[in-house]
Design a protein around this motif. Structure first.
Motif, PDB file in Angstrom:
ATOM      1  N   GLY A   1      -5.294  18.931 104.663  1.00  0.00           N
ATOM      2  CA  GLY A   1      -6.519  18.500 105.314  1.00  0.00           C
ATOM      3  C   GLY A   1      -6.593  18.751 106.798  1.00  0.00           C
ATOM      4  O   GLY A   1      -7.629  18.482 107.417  1.00  0.00           O
ATOM      5  N   GLY A   2      -5.528  19.239 107.409  1.00  0.00           N
ATOM      6  CA  GLY A   2      -5.594  19.515 108.832  1.00  0.00           C
ATOM      7  C   GLY A   2      -6.467  20.713 109.128  1.00  0.00           C
ATOM      8  O   GLY A   2      -6.931  21.408 108.225  1.00  0.00           O
ATOM      9  N   GLY A   3      -6.706  20.933 110.409  1.00  0.00           N
ATOM     10  CA  GLY A   3      -7.518  22.075 110.789  1.00  0.00           C
ATOM     11  C   GLY A   3      -8.079  21.931 112.178  1.00  0.00           C
ATOM     12  O   GLY A   3      -7.645  21.070 112.955  1.00  0.00           O
ATOM     13  N   LEU A   4      -9.048  22.780 112.469  1.00  0.00           N
ATOM     14  CA  LEU A   4      -9.706  22.809 113.771  1.00  0.00           C
ATOM     15  C   LEU A   4     -11.052  22.108 113.670  1.00  0.00           C
ATOM     16  O   LEU A   4     -11.839  22.376 112.747  1.00  0.00           O
ATOM     17  CB  LEU A   4      -9.902  24.253 114.210  1.00  0.00           C
ATOM     18  CG  LEU A   4     -10.702  24.489 115.494  1.00  0.00           C
ATOM     19  CD1 LEU A   4      -9.975  23.906 116.703  1.00  0.00           C
ATOM     20  CD2 LEU A   4     -10.950  25.996 115.676  1.00  0.00           C
ATOM     21  N   VAL A   5     -11.305  21.227 114.620  1.00  0.00           N
ATOM     22  CA  VAL A   5     -12.563  20.484 114.616  1.00  0.00           C
ATOM     23  C   VAL A   5     -13.006  20.282 116.053  1.00  0.00           C
ATOM     24  O   VAL A   5     -12.176  20.217 116.966  1.00  0.00           O
ATOM     25  CB  VAL A   5     -12.389  19.139 113.886  1.00  0.00           C
ATOM     26  CG1 VAL A   5     -11.404  18.236 114.600  1.00  0.00           C
ATOM     27  CG2 VAL A   5     -13.726  18.447 113.670  1.00  0.00           C
ATOM     28  N   GLN A   6     -14.306  20.196 116.243  1.00  0.00           N
ATOM     29  CA  GLN A   6     -14.845  19.964 117.582  1.00  0.00           C
ATOM     30  C   GLN A   6     -14.765  18.485 117.938  1.00  0.00           C
ATOM     31  O   GLN A   6     -14.728  17.622 117.057  1.00  0.00           O
ATOM     32  CB  GLN A   6     -16.290  20.435 117.646  1.00  0.00           C
ATOM     33  CG  GLN A   6     -16.459  21.933 117.531  1.00  0.00           C
ATOM     34  CD  GLN A   6     -17.900  22.367 117.742  1.00  0.00           C
ATOM     35  OE1 GLN A   6     -18.837  21.579 117.597  1.00  0.00           O
ATOM     36  NE2 GLN A   6     -18.088  23.628 118.081  1.00  0.00           N
ATOM     37  N   PRO A   7     -14.742  18.183 119.224  1.00  0.00           N
ATOM     38  CA  PRO A   7     -14.773  16.766 119.635  1.00  0.00           C
ATOM     39  C   PRO A   7     -15.967  16.060 119.023  1.00  0.00           C
ATOM     40  O   PRO A   7     -17.072  16.606 118.970  1.00  0.00           O
ATOM     41  CB  PRO A   7     -14.889  16.856 121.157  1.00  0.00           C
ATOM     42  CG  PRO A   7     -14.258  18.154 121.510  1.00  0.00           C
ATOM     43  CD  PRO A   7     -14.619  19.090 120.389  1.00  0.00           C
ATOM     44  N   GLY A   8     -15.715  14.848 118.541  1.00  0.00           N
ATOM     45  CA  GLY A   8     -16.746  14.083 117.863  1.00  0.00           C
ATOM     46  C   GLY A   8     -16.814  14.323 116.380  1.00  0.00           C
ATOM     47  O   GLY A   8     -17.515  13.599 115.663  1.00  0.00           O
ATOM     48  N   GLY A   9     -16.085  15.310 115.903  1.00  0.00           N
ATOM     49  CA  GLY A   9     -16.107  15.644 114.486  1.00  0.00           C
ATOM     50  C   GLY A   9     -15.175  14.774 113.670  1.00  0.00           C
ATOM     51  O   GLY A   9     -14.557  13.828 114.175  1.00  0.00           O
ATOM     52  N   SER A  10     -15.077  15.113 112.382  1.00  0.00           N
ATOM     53  CA  SER A  10     -14.273  14.329 111.444  1.00  0.00           C
ATOM     54  C   SER A  10     -13.372  15.235 110.618  1.00  0.00           C
ATOM     55  O   SER A  10     -13.697  16.405 110.373  1.00  0.00           O
ATOM     56  CB  SER A  10     -15.189  13.544 110.492  1.00  0.00           C
ATOM     57  OG  SER A  10     -15.997  12.627 111.189  1.00  0.00           O
ATOM     58  N   LEU A  11     -12.278  14.668 110.200  1.00  0.00           N
ATOM     59  CA  LEU A  11     -11.366  15.315 109.260  1.00  0.00           C
ATOM     60  C   LEU A  11     -10.783  14.238 108.365  1.00  0.00           C
ATOM     61  O   LEU A  11     -10.672  13.068 108.758  1.00  0.00           O
ATOM     62  CB  LEU A  11     -10.211  16.027 109.976  1.00  0.00           C
ATOM     63  CG  LEU A  11     -10.438  17.401 110.574  1.00  0.00           C
ATOM     64  CD1 LEU A  11      -9.166  17.851 111.298  1.00  0.00           C
ATOM     65  CD2 LEU A  11     -10.841  18.417 109.521  1.00  0.00           C
ATOM     66  N   ARG A  12     -10.381  14.659 107.172  1.00  0.00           N
ATOM     67  CA  ARG A  12      -9.706  13.748 106.246  1.00  0.00           C
ATOM     68  C   ARG A  12      -8.387  14.362 105.838  1.00  0.00           C
ATOM     69  O   ARG A  12      -8.355  15.454 105.259  1.00  0.00           O
ATOM     70  CB  ARG A  12     -10.575  13.485 105.020  1.00  0.00           C
ATOM     71  CG  ARG A  12     -10.038  12.387 104.109  1.00  0.00           C
ATOM     72  CD  ARG A  12     -10.774  12.387 102.806  1.00  0.00           C
ATOM     73  NE  ARG A  12     -10.541  11.163 102.037  1.00  0.00           N
ATOM     74  CZ  ARG A  12     -10.608  11.117 100.715  1.00  0.00           C
ATOM     75  NH1 ARG A  12     -10.890  12.207 100.023  1.00  0.00           N
ATOM     76  NH2 ARG A  12     -10.401   9.973 100.083  1.00  0.00           N
ATOM     77  N   LEU A  13      -7.315  13.645 106.105  1.00  0.00           N
ATOM     78  CA  LEU A  13      -5.990  14.079 105.695  1.00  0.00           C
ATOM     79  C   LEU A  13      -5.602  13.394 104.391  1.00  0.00           C
ATOM     80  O   LEU A  13      -5.970  12.238 104.161  1.00  0.00           O
ATOM     81  CB  LEU A  13      -4.956  13.744 106.767  1.00  0.00           C
ATOM     82  CG  LEU A  13      -5.219  14.249 108.180  1.00  0.00           C
ATOM     83  CD1 LEU A  13      -4.051  13.874 109.085  1.00  0.00           C
ATOM     84  CD2 LEU A  13      -5.455  15.745 108.191  1.00  0.00           C
ATOM     85  N   SER A  14      -4.849  14.122 103.588  1.00  0.00           N
ATOM     86  CA  SER A  14      -4.331  13.570 102.341  1.00  0.00           C
ATOM     87  C   SER A  14      -2.833  13.772 102.296  1.00  0.00           C
ATOM     88  O   SER A  14      -2.306  14.748 102.829  1.00  0.00           O
ATOM     89  CB  SER A  14      -4.970  14.259 101.130  1.00  0.00           C
ATOM     90  OG  SER A  14      -6.362  14.103 101.112  1.00  0.00           O
ATOM     91  N   CYS A  15      -2.162  12.857 101.622  1.00  0.00           N
ATOM     92  CA  CYS A  15      -0.710  12.964 101.440  1.00  0.00           C
ATOM     93  C   CYS A  15      -0.367  12.428 100.059  1.00  0.00           C
ATOM     94  O   CYS A  15      -0.629  11.263  99.761  1.00  0.00           O
ATOM     95  CB  CYS A  15       0.022  12.174 102.508  1.00  0.00           C
ATOM     96  SG  CYS A  15       1.807  12.033 102.228  1.00  0.00           S
ATOM     97  N   ALA A  16       0.207  13.300  99.251  1.00  0.00           N
ATOM     98  CA  ALA A  16       0.577  12.924  97.899  1.00  0.00           C
ATOM     99  C   ALA A  16       2.091  12.852  97.771  1.00  0.00           C
ATOM    100  O   ALA A  16       2.800  13.782  98.177  1.00  0.00           O
ATOM    101  CB  ALA A  16       0.017  13.929  96.899  1.00  0.00           C
ATOM    102  N   ALA A  17       2.574  11.771  97.205  1.00  0.00           N
ATOM    103  CA  ALA A  17       4.008  11.593  96.966  1.00  0.00           C
ATOM    104  C   ALA A  17       4.326  11.970  95.530  1.00  0.00           C
ATOM    105  O   ALA A  17       3.592  11.614  94.601  1.00  0.00           O
ATOM    106  CB  ALA A  17       4.411  10.150  97.222  1.00  0.00           C
ATOM    107  N   SER A  18       5.426  12.685  95.365  1.00  0.00           N
ATOM    108  CA  SER A  18       5.850  13.077  94.022  1.00  0.00           C
ATOM    109  C   SER A  18       7.343  12.863  93.877  1.00  0.00           C
ATOM    110  O   SER A  18       8.068  12.745  94.857  1.00  0.00           O
ATOM    111  CB  SER A  18       5.494  14.540  93.756  1.00  0.00           C
ATOM    112  OG  SER A  18       6.176  15.388  94.652  1.00  0.00           O
ATOM    113  N   GLY A  19       7.788  12.836  92.628  1.00  0.00           N
ATOM    114  CA  GLY A  19       9.196  12.604  92.345  1.00  0.00           C
ATOM    115  C   GLY A  19       9.366  11.278  91.618  1.00  0.00           C
ATOM    116  O   GLY A  19       8.403  10.667  91.170  1.00  0.00           O
TER     117      GLY A  19
END
Length: 120
Positions: free
Chosen positions: A8-26
């Motif tokens: 979910g990372g990336g480049l975004v302008q100030p004021g923008g939004s991003l959503r990160l995800s993290c999945a655990a396995s094992g």
């Protein structure tokens, strides 16, 4: 072996939004905590947000009111919704989990990190 995979990372302008995800396995008997840390260039890694097994959340003062941590317990996944992003939010974001693994061992696990760049 327990692994964390972020996305979910990336480049975004100030004021923008991003959503990160993290999945655990094992082999995971229990997840005690899941959370996000970040490390900006030349700075130490810092806690951004964390959620406990019981659902308690805590946030860094710098992100309160802008970031929201949530989870899907059925998927062993944690999310970080980041709104009103600022230049100073630019960093590598790392997922972290405290879990009980095989043989009832307490483990602390880190993801490889995902880069968030806030830039105009």
């Amino acid at each position: 072996q327990v692994q964390l995979v972020e996305s979910g990372g990336g480049l975004v302008q100030p004021g923008g939004s991003l959503r990160l995800s993290c999945a655990a396995s094992g082999i995971i008997l229990k997840i005690n905590t899941m959370g996000w840390y970040r490390q900006a260039s030349g700075k130490e890694r810092e806690l951004v947000a964390r959620i406990t097994f019981g659902g308690s959340e805590n946030y860094a003062d710098s992100v309160k009111g802008r970031f929201t941590i949530s989870r899907d317990t059925g998927k062993n996944t944690v999310y970080l919704q980041m709104n009103s992003l600022k230049l100073e939010d630019t960093a590598v974001y790392y997922c972290n989990a405290g879990v009980v693994g095989t043989n009832f061992r307490d483990l602390e696990v880190w993801g490889r990190g995902t880069l968030v760049t806030v830039s105009s």
